[in-house]
Design a protein around this motif. Structure first.
Motif, short mmCIF file in Angstrom:
data_model
loop_
_atom_site.label_atom_id
_atom_site.label_comp_id
_atom_site.label_asym_id
_atom_site.label_seq_id
_atom_site.Cartn_x
_atom_site.Cartn_y
_atom_site.Cartn_z
N PHE B 10 -19.92 -46.87 94.23
CA PHE B 10 -18.56 -46.36 94.10
C PHE B 10 -18.62 -44.88 93.76
CE2 PHE B 10 -14.71 -46.22 91.19
CZ PHE B 10 -13.84 -45.99 92.24
N TYR B 11 -17.85 -44.08 94.51
CA TYR B 11 -17.85 -42.63 94.28
C TYR B 11 -16.42 -42.19 93.98
CZ TYR B 11 -19.33 -37.77 95.04
OH TYR B 11 -19.64 -36.45 94.89
N PRO B 12 -16.03 -42.21 92.71
CA PRO B 12 -14.62 -41.96 92.40
C PRO B 12 -14.24 -40.50 92.58
CG PRO B 12 -15.88 -42.47 90.40
CD PRO B 12 -16.85 -42.49 91.53
N THR B 13 -13.21 -40.25 93.36
CA THR B 13 -12.67 -38.89 93.47
C THR B 13 -11.16 -38.90 93.27
OG1 THR B 13 -12.23 -39.04 95.83
CG2 THR B 13 -14.40 -38.25 95.21
N GLY B 14 -10.58 -40.10 93.23
CA GLY B 14 -9.13 -40.20 93.04
C GLY B 14 -8.33 -39.77 94.25
N SER B 15 -8.95 -39.81 95.42
CA SER B 15 -8.26 -39.36 96.63
C SER B 15 -7.23 -40.38 97.11
CB SER B 15 -9.28 -39.14 97.74
OG SER B 15 -9.68 -40.41 98.24
N THR B 129 -15.22 -45.81 98.28
CA THR B 129 -13.88 -45.47 97.78
C THR B 129 -13.25 -46.60 96.97
OG1 THR B 129 -12.83 -46.28 99.78
CG2 THR B 129 -13.39 -43.95 99.74
N THR B 130 -13.91 -47.76 96.89
CA THR B 130 -13.31 -48.89 96.20
C THR B 130 -14.25 -49.36 95.11
OG1 THR B 130 -12.58 -49.50 98.41
CG2 THR B 130 -12.05 -51.03 96.65
#
Ligand SMILES: Nc1ncnc2c1ncn2[C@@H]1O[C@H](COP(=O)(O)OP(=O)(O)OP(=O)(O)O)[C@@H](O)[C@H]1O
Ligand SMILES: [Mg+2]
Lengths: 294, 265
Positions: B10-15, B129-130
């Motif tokens: 998971f790569y959180p960026t808040g996009s 993204t999830t």
């Protein structure tokens, strides 16, 4: 409400509320074809609302087996266990019983279910079928009680042992239990983690009025209890206030148990002919008594 | 060392894409996979490439990071490429003993390699993204209607959650056991394959024993917290389809429509 109604409620309080837990002549048999193991042997016990009870006993004395009876994880082979007046054998009440009597286990890693702290605390309330808003409220208040609010969105495997154990406690109190059974919650922790957990347990008892049954191998943890119960071979062999129990140093030694270090020291000093009481439990007391000598 | 493995990545960026409902993303990913199989020309691949690049851009995930995910798969991609080159019959351009390189094979191999690359990049966009939890929730929710035909939706989701929860714990434990065995002279690094496999036995046996013990304790702890399966259970996080989800699905629909159009044109 009618006078009779009020009386009835009083009556119910008298019988049920007062007695949080009643263990009535319980025997539990693990025996299989290979060997015979009677883990509990006709044991009886009562715990009052709000009480802080510590259970000690050497390995295999049946403490965990007793603990698992208190929230219907095990059912007695003989005898009955009542939690708030509900018999654990009554299958229709089993979820009420498990909600009333929460349990915290020894290994923090093996009781955390989710990958995020708040999700784990939510696990119990979700199982109770609560609404999302209520679940969030409970997460917030539970994490506050165990002082772990800032870890709400963290992953449990990155926390220290003491912190993990406090998360496990938060997960239990989110279900609003009246009583929590701790089965050696400090056994796998370092001294500072142990202190965190013990302080949390004390706080639950004092501030949240939760009845505590605490199983431990650390005698120092028993000093502040209302009552200490000593188990041996599936039965209670000694019971009383910490002072009453720990003053019997020789008896406990025969049961292969320790006493708090200070009590042990006092015992040795008495043997050497120094005039001290038998029931010293804390360092402060010891200092007081020693200073009063001569 | 083992701890560094990030599972689910998971790569959180808040996009925009991160904030979408997980169900939307799962469905879109499925549509995308189906779409890849509609593709039959390099023109369509151009469209797919544009679409994927667009998605990566919106997701704010560095392209470099995305490509790193392809690294472990390069062997598979190369093998696919080579097999296709040699196994397709047609106009021979080069002979290597009994093996023939054909024009059709070259075409087919490149085609397949591209398909694999797009497959991996597209699906890893889902896991990047999830969060794993959202993913599990989404899967459970999507499978729920299939319960009457015997799909254990809740149980599958719970299994995934627990697996995700215990991966770091078991990795840590593997590390510990490995070090303990190494201190006793075990050698995991040298020797041929058979010897190496043999040396894994003293690692796996304790690991399995401990995993079973953990499972036992966890089951008890879950029961103590009133767990009784999926019935009557509520969730703290409710999934809701919002405007953005509908927009995304519409975009995906258009994408598929274009691919179909290019194909039958
Ligand atoms: N699942 C089981 N099957 C068979 N025998 C068991 C099982 N669990 C416990 N026992 C036996 O029952 C007895 C009591 O065990 P119990 O776990 O209650 O002791 P304990 O006081 O909690 O010990 P410890 O201090 O080691 O935790 C022991 O003799 C133990 O070997
Ligand atoms: Mg035990």
């Amino acid at each position: 409400m009618s006078y009779e109604g009020a009386l009835y409620i009083e009556f119910k309080r008298g019988i049920y509320m007062e007695k949080m837990i009643k263990v009535d002549k319980v025997t539990y048999d693990y025996s299989n074809s290979e060997k015979e193991v009677i883990a509990l042997n006709n044991i009886s016990l009562e715990v009052k609302q709000g009480e802080f009870v510590v259970i000690i006993g050497h390995n295999g004395s049946g403490k965990s087996t007793l603990a698992k009876h208190l929230n219907a994880l095990l059912l007695p082979t003989e005898g009955d266990v009542f939690v708030k007046g509900l018999n654990t054998k009554d299958e229709s009440k089993i979820w009420d019983i498990r909600q009333f009597a929460g349990m915290v286990f020894q290994n923090p890693d093996n009781q955390i279910v989710a990958t995020i702290v708040e999700e784990d605390v939510a696990f119990g309330p979700e199982n109770l079928g609560l609404q999302p808003n209520e679940i969030r409220n409970r997460i917030e208040s539970s994490l506050k009680v165990v002082d772990m609010e800032e870890f709400r969105h963290k992953a449990p495997h990155l926390l220290s042992g003491g912190q993990k154990q406090r998360i496990a406690i938060a997960g239990v109190i989110a279900m609003r239990p009246s009583c929590i059974i701790f089965d050696e919650p400090t056994a796998m922790l370092d001294p500072s983690g142990r202190k965190e957990v013990i302080n949390t347990i004390k706080k639950l008892n004092k501030e949240e009025q939760i009845t505590i049954i605490h199983i431990t191998h650390f005698m120092e943890e028993a000093v502040n209890a209302d009552r200490v119960i000593v188990m041996e071979d599936g039965d209670i062999v000694l019971e009383g206030t910490p002072r009453e129990v720990f003053s019997q140093v020789e008896r406990l030694k025969k049961l292969a148990l320790d006493v708090p270090q200070v009590t042990e020291l006092a015992h040795q000093l008495i043997k050497e002919g120094i005039d001290l009481p038998h029931d010293i439990l804390t360092v402060d007391e010891m200092v007081m008594k020693l200073c009063q000598l001569k | 060392m083992l701890k560094d493995i990030t599972i689910g990545q998971f790569y959180p960026t808040g996009s925009f894409i991160h904030e979408l409902d997980p169900r939307t993303k799962i469905l879109i990913t499925f549509a995308y996979i189906v779409g890849l199989f509609i593709v039959s020309s390099f023109i369509s691949y151009g469209i797919v490439a544009l679409f994927v690049l667009g998605c990566i851009f919106v997701s704010k995930i560095p392209v470099k990071y995305m490509l790193k995910g392809l690294k472990p798969l390069r062997v598979i991609i190369i093998i696919t490429f080579i097999i296709n080159i040699f196994m397709t019959s047609g106009t021979i351009i080069y002979s290597l003993g009994p093996l023939n390189v054909t024009v059709e094979g070259l075409y087919q191999g490149t085609f397949m390699a591209f398909r694999l690359v797009f497959l991996v990049v597209g699906t890893s966009l889902l896991t990047l993204t999830t969060s794993p939890i959202a993913l599990t929730d989404g899967i459970e929710n999507l499978l729920n209607p299939l319960k009457p035909i015997g799909i254990p939706a809740h149980e599958l989701a719970m299994m995934m959650t627990i697996a995700l929860r215990f991966i770091p714990t078991l990795l840590e434990e593997t590390d510990k056991i490995m070090k303990a065995q190494m201190a006793r002279g075990a050698d995991f690094e040298s020797g041929n394959i058979i010897n190496r496999a043999k040396s894994l036995v003293p690692l796996l046996v304790p690991l399995f024993i401990s995993a079973f013990r953990r499972a036992d304790e966890l089951a008890m702890a879950m029961e103590a917290r009133c767990y009784r399966g999926g019935d009557n259970r509520t969730r703290m996080k409710q999934l809701v389809i919002q405007k953005n989800d509908i927009i995304s699905m519409a975009v995906m629909g258009m994408f598929i429509a274009i691919l179909i159009y290019v194909r039958i044109r």
